[in-house]
Structures are given as C-alpha cells and as structure tokens.
Design a protein around this motif. Sequence first.
Motif, PDB file in Angstrom:
ATOM      1  N   GLN A 473       0.828  -1.205   0.000  1.00 54.93           N
ATOM      2  CA  GLN A 473       0.000   0.000   0.000  1.00 54.93           C
ATOM      3  C   GLN A 473       0.866   1.260   0.000  1.00 54.93           C
ATOM      4  OE1 GLN A 473      -0.247  -2.489   2.122  1.00 54.93           O
ATOM      5  NE2 GLN A 473      -2.306  -3.372   1.906  1.00 54.93           N
ATOM      6  N   ALA A 474       2.009   1.196   0.723  1.00 53.10           N
ATOM      7  CA  ALA A 474       2.909   2.348   0.747  1.00 53.10           C
ATOM      8  C   ALA A 474       3.544   2.573  -0.626  1.00 53.10           C
ATOM      9  CB  ALA A 474       3.985   2.145   1.809  1.00 53.10           C
ATOM     10  N   TRP A 475       3.879   1.481  -1.310  1.00 51.23           N
ATOM     11  CA  TRP A 475       4.416   1.617  -2.669  1.00 51.23           C
ATOM     12  C   TRP A 475       3.371   2.226  -3.593  1.00 51.23           C
ATOM     13  CZ3 TRP A 475       9.154   1.892  -4.030  1.00 51.23           C
ATOM     14  CH2 TRP A 475      10.153   1.144  -3.409  1.00 51.23           C
ATOM     15  N   GLU A 476       2.103   1.835  -3.429  1.00 52.43           N
ATOM     16  CA  GLU A 476       1.034   2.407  -4.249  1.00 52.43           C
ATOM     17  C   GLU A 476       1.004   3.920  -4.089  1.00 52.43           C
ATOM     18  OE1 GLU A 476      -1.328   1.287  -6.352  1.00 52.43           O
ATOM     19  OE2 GLU A 476      -0.608  -0.772  -6.367  1.00 52.43           O
ATOM     20  N   GLY A 477       1.163   4.374  -2.821  1.00 49.00           N
ATOM     21  CA  GLY A 477       1.175   5.807  -2.586  1.00 49.00           C
ATOM     22  C   GLY A 477       2.359   6.496  -3.241  1.00 49.00           C
ATOM     23  N   ALA A 478       3.515   5.826  -3.271  1.00 47.47           N
ATOM     24  CA  ALA A 478       4.698   6.409  -3.905  1.00 47.47           C
ATOM     25  C   ALA A 478       4.507   6.548  -5.412  1.00 47.47           C
ATOM     26  CB  ALA A 478       5.922   5.543  -3.601  1.00 47.47           C
ATOM     27  N   PHE A 479       3.881   5.546  -6.035  1.00 45.06           N
ATOM     28  CA  PHE A 479       3.680   5.589  -7.484  1.00 45.06           C
ATOM     29  C   PHE A 479       2.717   6.700  -7.886  1.00 45.06           C
ATOM     30  CE2 PHE A 479       4.634   0.833  -7.261  1.00 45.06           C
ATOM     31  CZ  PHE A 479       5.963   1.039  -7.559  1.00 45.06           C
ATOM     32  N   SER A 480       1.709   6.952  -7.068  1.00 41.74           N
ATOM     33  CA  SER A 480       0.686   7.942  -7.415  1.00 41.74           C
ATOM     34  C   SER A 480       0.916   9.286  -6.742  1.00 41.74           C
ATOM     35  CB  SER A 480      -0.696   7.411  -7.033  1.00 41.74           C
ATOM     36  OG  SER A 480      -0.770   7.130  -5.640  1.00 41.74           O
ATOM     37  N   LEU A 481       2.083   9.480  -6.133  1.00 40.72           N
ATOM     38  CA  LEU A 481       2.347  10.708  -5.378  1.00 40.72           C
ATOM     39  C   LEU A 481       2.261  11.947  -6.261  1.00 40.72           C
ATOM     40  CD1 LEU A 481       3.275  11.764  -2.548  1.00 40.72           C
ATOM     41  CD2 LEU A 481       5.594  11.757  -3.469  1.00 40.72           C
ATOM     42  N   ASP A 482       2.765  11.862  -7.498  1.00 39.59           N
ATOM     43  CA  ASP A 482       2.817  13.045  -8.351  1.00 39.59           C
ATOM     44  C   ASP A 482       1.554  13.261  -9.168  1.00 39.59           C
ATOM     45  OD1 ASP A 482       3.063  10.890  -9.980  1.00 39.59           O
ATOM     46  OD2 ASP A 482       4.943  11.499 -10.934  1.00 39.59           O
ATOM     47  N   ARG A 483       0.515  12.528  -8.890  1.00 45.00           N
ATOM     48  CA  ARG A 483      -0.712  12.645  -9.678  1.00 45.00           C
ATOM     49  C   ARG A 483      -1.360  14.008  -9.436  1.00 45.00           C
ATOM     50  NH1 ARG A 483      -5.290   7.913 -10.166  1.00 45.00           N
ATOM     51  NH2 ARG A 483      -6.356   8.769 -11.994  1.00 45.00           N
ATOM     52  N   GLY A 484      -1.467  14.802 -10.494  1.00 44.51           N
ATOM     53  CA  GLY A 484      -2.078  16.116 -10.401  1.00 44.51           C
ATOM     54  C   GLY A 484      -1.196  17.179  -9.804  1.00 44.51           C
ATOM     55  N   ALA A 485       0.066  16.848  -9.495  1.00 44.07           N
ATOM     56  CA  ALA A 485       0.940  17.825  -8.849  1.00 44.07           C
ATOM     57  C   ALA A 485       1.517  18.822  -9.849  1.00 44.07           C
ATOM     58  CB  ALA A 485       2.071  17.113  -8.110  1.00 44.07           C
ATOM     59  N   TYR A 486       1.788  18.373 -11.082  1.00 43.09           N
ATOM     60  CA  TYR A 486       2.386  19.253 -12.079  1.00 43.09           C
ATOM     61  C   TYR A 486       2.156  18.669 -13.462  1.00 43.09           C
ATOM     62  CZ  TYR A 486       5.924  15.914 -10.431  1.00 43.09           C
ATOM     63  OH  TYR A 486       6.555  14.780  -9.973  1.00 43.09           O
ATOM     64  N   ARG A 487       2.364  19.518 -14.463  1.00 46.35           N
ATOM     65  CA  ARG A 487       2.287  19.081 -15.859  1.00 46.35           C
ATOM     66  C   ARG A 487       3.677  18.959 -16.474  1.00 46.35           C
ATOM     67  NH1 ARG A 487      -1.886  22.801 -15.255  1.00 46.35           N
ATOM     68  NH2 ARG A 487      -3.972  21.941 -15.565  1.00 46.35           N
ATOM     69  N   CYS A 488       4.683  19.291 -15.719  1.00 46.21           N
ATOM     70  CA  CYS A 488       6.062  19.280 -16.219  1.00 46.21           C
ATOM     71  C   CYS A 488       6.543  17.843 -16.408  1.00 46.21           C
ATOM     72  CB  CYS A 488       6.970  20.019 -15.243  1.00 46.21           C
ATOM     73  SG  CYS A 488       8.699  20.042 -15.734  1.00 46.21           S
ATOM     74  N   ALA A 489       6.863  17.476 -17.662  1.00 45.48           N
ATOM     75  CA  ALA A 489       7.302  16.114 -17.950  1.00 45.48           C
ATOM     76  C   ALA A 489       8.654  15.811 -17.322  1.00 45.48           C
ATOM     77  CB  ALA A 489       7.359  15.898 -19.459  1.00 45.48           C
ATOM     78  N   ALA A 564      13.212   7.082   2.604  1.00 47.93           N
ATOM     79  CA  ALA A 564      11.908   6.575   2.176  1.00 47.93           C
ATOM     80  C   ALA A 564      10.899   7.706   2.052  1.00 47.93           C
ATOM     81  CB  ALA A 564      11.405   5.517   3.151  1.00 47.93           C
ATOM     82  N   ASP A 565      10.934   8.662   2.982  1.00 45.22           N
ATOM     83  CA  ASP A 565       9.943   9.736   2.990  1.00 45.22           C
ATOM     84  C   ASP A 565      10.204  10.762   1.898  1.00 45.22           C
ATOM     85  OD1 ASP A 565       8.272   9.718   5.881  1.00 45.22           O
ATOM     86  OD2 ASP A 565      10.155   8.607   5.882  1.00 45.22           O
ATOM     87  N   TYR A 566      11.437  11.255   1.811  1.00 45.85           N
ATOM     88  CA  TYR A 566      11.714  12.370   0.909  1.00 45.85           C
ATOM     89  C   TYR A 566      12.070  11.928  -0.508  1.00 45.85           C
ATOM     90  CZ  TYR A 566      11.425  15.823   4.596  1.00 45.85           C
ATOM     91  OH  TYR A 566      10.960  16.653   5.590  1.00 45.85           O
ATOM     92  N   LEU A 567      12.789  10.841  -0.654  1.00 51.19           N
ATOM     93  CA  LEU A 567      13.238  10.427  -1.983  1.00 51.19           C
ATOM     94  C   LEU A 567      12.202   9.568  -2.689  1.00 51.19           C
ATOM     95  CD1 LEU A 567      15.778  10.844  -3.738  1.00 51.19           C
ATOM     96  CD2 LEU A 567      16.540   8.586  -2.994  1.00 51.19           C
ATOM     97  N   LEU A 568      11.628   8.612  -1.973  1.00 53.97           N
ATOM     98  CA  LEU A 568      10.663   7.694  -2.591  1.00 53.97           C
ATOM     99  C   LEU A 568       9.220   8.134  -2.402  1.00 53.97           C
ATOM    100  CD1 LEU A 568      12.240   4.235  -1.649  1.00 53.97           C
ATOM    101  CD2 LEU A 568      12.697   5.693  -3.627  1.00 53.97           C
ATOM    102  N   GLY A 569       8.972   8.988  -1.419  1.00 50.15           N
ATOM    103  CA  GLY A 569       7.594   9.380  -1.160  1.00 50.15           C
ATOM    104  C   GLY A 569       6.817   8.335  -0.403  1.00 50.15           C
ATOM    105  N   VAL A 570       7.516   7.396   0.233  1.00 53.90           N
ATOM    106  CA  VAL A 570       6.876   6.358   1.041  1.00 53.90           C
ATOM    107  C   VAL A 570       6.868   6.855   2.482  1.00 53.90           C
ATOM    108  CG1 VAL A 570       6.954   3.965   1.798  1.00 53.90           C
ATOM    109  CG2 VAL A 570       7.698   4.568  -0.519  1.00 53.90           C
ATOM    110  N   SER A 571       5.780   7.430   2.921  1.00 56.41           N
ATOM    111  CA  SER A 571       5.720   8.034   4.250  1.00 56.41           C
ATOM    112  C   SER A 571       4.480   7.559   4.990  1.00 56.41           C
ATOM    113  CB  SER A 571       5.700   9.565   4.140  1.00 56.41           C
ATOM    114  OG  SER A 571       5.627  10.158   5.415  1.00 56.41           O
TER     115      SER A 571
END
Length: 660
Positions: A473-489, A564-571
């Motif tokens: 579940q934590a990995w799922e959150g890391a994968f979707s962390l940037d959803r809607g955050a920016y349009r910059c490729a 894990a928190d800052y680099l991967l977004g697993v928090s």
Amino acid sequence: MFLRKVLLKFGFPVSVLQSIFALYASPTASVLTAGFLSDQIKISNGTRQGCPLSPLLYALVIEPLAQRIRQDDGVVGIMVGPTTYKIGLFADDILLTITEPTESLPRLREILTEYSEVSYHKINLPKSQALSINVPNSTRKSLMQLFKFEWREDYLQYLGVKIPKSPDQLFDLNYKPFLSHVRQLLFKWKKTSLSWIGRMAAIKMSLLPKLLYYFRTIPIRLPKSYIEEVQSLLNCYVWNGKRPRVPTRLLNLPIRRGLAMPNVHIYHRAAVLASLAEYFHSPRPPQWTAIEQSFAKQYLITTVMWLTRRQRPPLPELLPITRWYLHVWDLSRALLLNTTSLSLATPIEVLTHWITDFDSVRWTSKGIGHLHQLISGGNMMTFEMLKQRYKLTETWRLSYYQIASVIRRPGVSLPPTLPQIPLSPFASFVVKPSTKVKLLSVCYEALNVPSLDHIWSFQSAWEGEMGMRIPSQAWEGAFSLDRGAYRCASLMEVRRKVLYRWYLVPARECHMNKSVSSICWRCLLLKGTMAHVWWDCVTLEPLWRGVSGLVEKATGLILPFALADYLLGVSMVRMGKLQRKLFCVITSSTMLLIARRWKQTGVPTVRDVRDMVNNVRDYELMARHIYDFPQPEKDHWTLWDSMLAAECTAASGLPAQRGS
C-alpha cells in the motif's frame, strides 16, 4: 429554400430558422498568409470551414435522400432477417448495399437526379466507388458503360477502411498496410529529439488513435505475431533502439503504478469487448448488432454470453465475428466482472437456461432485470421483502424459490455469502447502459490490472539498501504521489527514474565494468550506491536538511528525515491533498537539480530549489491561461504563495495576518 423546408419538416421553430439563416446570410472569409489577412471574400456556396453548425445541417439535408432510398422498392437492398439494409451514412460519406443492380441502379440514378434538382446538391459519380460481388461479367460490363462510377476490382474504401469482396481479405488490405505506416512514422519521428516519456506521449496521441480505429471498425482475430510486432516497434521507438531500462510490463501498467504505455494486445481485446458491450445499449443498439443477432435465431447474444461454453446452446449459423466476441469474453469475464462466480449483473433472462419453464418476462415486467436487484446487505432478499418492494403476490413464491436455488447452487453460482462490494464498472454499464460511458477505457482498465502481490526488482533493491520492508500500500502511494501535482514532464520523468533505479551510479557501473571505480564521485569516501548518491552522501545532507525545512514551512508537514519519505515518497505521515502535491513539487525539483549535476562535485542549494519551484508555478499558471484550463478555487500553489507572503511580511517587519 430547400434547407428551410427540410428544417420546417423536422419541426424546427421559425425563430431557430431565422437565427440559422442570419448566420449563413452573405458569409465572408479571409485567407491568412504569412501572418497577413487578405481582403474579405464572399462565400457564394458551401459553408465556412470549421463551422460547428455545418455538419448538423448537412446531416439534416441529406436525410430526405436517405429516406427516399430506404422507402423506394425500386432500389433493392440486402435482406437480413426481417430487415432490409440499403444505406449507411456518416457525415457526407454514403455507403449503399444494393442487389439486383440492373433494376436498382437505374432507379437510384433517378432518385439522385431528383434530389440534385431540388437541393442543388450534386453527387460526383466519377468519384463514387462501386464494387460488384457475384455479378456476371457481361452484366458488369454493361453496367460500367451505363454508370460512370469508379468501378473497383478488389475492394472499395469507406471511412478509411478497405472493404473487400471477402472478409478473409480484411487483414491483408487494412492491417498489413497499417504496419508499414507505423514503421514509416516511427522512422520519421526518430529525427525529433524527445525524452522517453515524450516518445510515449507521441505514441499515445498520434499512433494509438489510428490503431484503435482499426480495432473498433475491424474487430477481427489478429495473428499473435502481428500484435507482437506492433508492440515491438513501439517499444523500440520508446527506448530509441537501446536496451530497455524499465520492464515493459511495468510501463504498461496504469499511471498509478506504471506510465500507461499502450499494451497493444490488451487494447485489441478491449476493443473487441467494447464492441460486444454495444449490444446492451437500449432501447436502440447500433444497427450492426441487429444484423449479427439475426444469425443467433431465437437466442439473444446478451443472454447466451453469461452461460459457460458447455451451457451454451449450439449456434451453428453464428457469424465468425460474433464467435470471436464470445471467445474473448470467455477469456476476460472474470476481470471485467471482478468475480469468478455468477455476477450480480447477470440478466434475469439467463435463468431460462437453468430453470425449466421459467417466466423471465414476469419478473422484468416488475422492473427486475438483473440479479443484483434481488440482493440486499450481501444476501438474497427474503420473499416478504420482495413482496413489499415490488408489489408481488403469493403466486410469485415458487418462482422466487427457483431463483434462490440457482443463486445458492454450489460451484455454479454465487457464494453462500454474497459479496457486498459494488459492481465493477463493466457490470454497472450492463445494469444501466449509458452512451456517456467510454466502453473501450472501461474494458482496457479492467484487463490491465496489476498484480498487487508482485514485487518488482527495483522495489526489492530499495528495500535491501534501506534495510526495511515497505508494504504494498505504501508503494502504491509512492507511485501515485505526483498525480495532479504538475504538468512538467521533466519532473515526472526524474521521479520515475529514481523510483525505477534508472540512473547508473558508480556501484552499478563497476558491476558492469570492473575498470570503473565504485566510489562516489562527490565525497570520494564511500561506495556510490543508489541510496548513497541520492541521499546518504555527506555533501547532500545540507541540501536535504534545507529541503526538509522548506517542506515544513510550506506545507506544515513534519516528516521523518529519511530516504523513504523524501526520496521515494513512502511516508507513514498522513498528508492532505494540497500538501501532498506541493511536497511532490518540492522534492521532484530537488531530484531534477541533483540529476542535472550528475557526476559533478557541485551540489544544488535550497535557493536553487526555491527558484525551480517558482518556475514550475509560473509555467503552470501560463498553461492554464494558454489552454484555458479551469481555475480551481484552491490548489497547492496557494500554500506556496502563503509561505512567500509570510516571508515578505516578516522581512518588511510588519505583523503577519492570520487567516480565518
């Protein structure tokens, strides 16, 4: 005059007619050349190019011709079941399917002549294609002399699809040339410098719609080798002919896990299933469904599809394409319906195959069309509950027990305790069909389901370096962390590259080539593993400490200072929607700045991170203005602006004003 009479015949009010003709009275146009507009030119015939009203008006104007052809017995069409099919219309493209050409064509010419005289709409016969099937050569030659069509030998082209004399030629005439087109297009695109995410975007925007058009219009069985070759061409273009750095299966997953790289095989299956789902549209499904249904005789396709292969009645006259639909359905139904048991979306009519002399019409007359209407709270409703809800009488009791016996039959139907989860999107469409539902997307998402218990190699590598186990579940959150955050490729790309361990760090380079040093190029002290180069290096600690303070000041989040928190977004820290997006922008900007200084001893500063976040914010606002995106009442940039405003207030020595 003709347009006015047609609109009046269709019941348009006079006020609407006046508005339409006000728009079309004395139209003018100008030509834009090299940035300069020409003088206005009066348009004496036709309509303005790009006018959204023109296609609608044309469809209305052509309808009298279509009705005349349908109703005229002198033009003989093809009889399928009780219905005669003569004409198919799409905008200004007309497809006629007629028989008895020696009688039908002269009468058709008369109708076209009459229509041209009253509408001033002339059919260009030399540009009209004709394909004769099972017509003797002598008859065909005489017809060619009388009617100056463009007579074709093997196929005619309609809406970009080549229609041959035999269905066996559909693949050779359509799919094979498309493969050559894909090769040529990708070869031309190679000259354009794009990132790997940009190349995927090019495929999704330009190639995928063309491929899906063929899949939807010609949903035939394709050789496995063909699908694999198309997929191979796409993959080769994405990786620019080099070795893939990320598993293809991972890229094909939805954006919440992968990067939504098109999976050609799944898209082909989804297109077939979307065509099958068109049968459920009511009260008027597409006309082609009636043609296919007529070959199933007394059995409904929407009923027999819910039966297993052994339970289905023999259907010897079923069209091959309909058999293909059912075959793909059998392979995919568990994923589409989210169950291997009897689906709650099963129509009541299906019970006629399991219960002798079952009267399904009796139940549908009461508005009970699917099994889910008999379920409440995860269990089948009692007869007394049904009596009260649907106003049943005691005469329904026996039929109720018959249904209950099927539902509770072990091994065939629903489990003893019925699932309380909601219906799947596909099952919901079956229960309540809607033209607003994007069937292809629904089917593709149902088939493209990731295995939740699958552990990718990059996940195991990260967990090994950190010495900790990260829940799925934590990995799922890391994968979707940037959803809607920016349009910059670029930001999206660098975050995914870090997650997927794309970068060649010294330790990995040394493993590939022993002559390369495995020591970090920044500190020149420790082994340059992925975790070290991106986080643990002593030269990076001041940067990440500063970023941690920036995150706390901008979002109010206090996170553990950990990779894990800052680099991967697993928090494990709970984030609000706006906090999550701004946190992702700040950390992704930090990663991009580090990547831009790859193999350099210099390290970015917090000031650099702030400047990049400001640039991203400006680009986002510019994109909203240029593309007219809706302005949200509150987004994550309000948090950033509030922080900047507070800093300005503190710098000026004025007291900060707190909001309510």
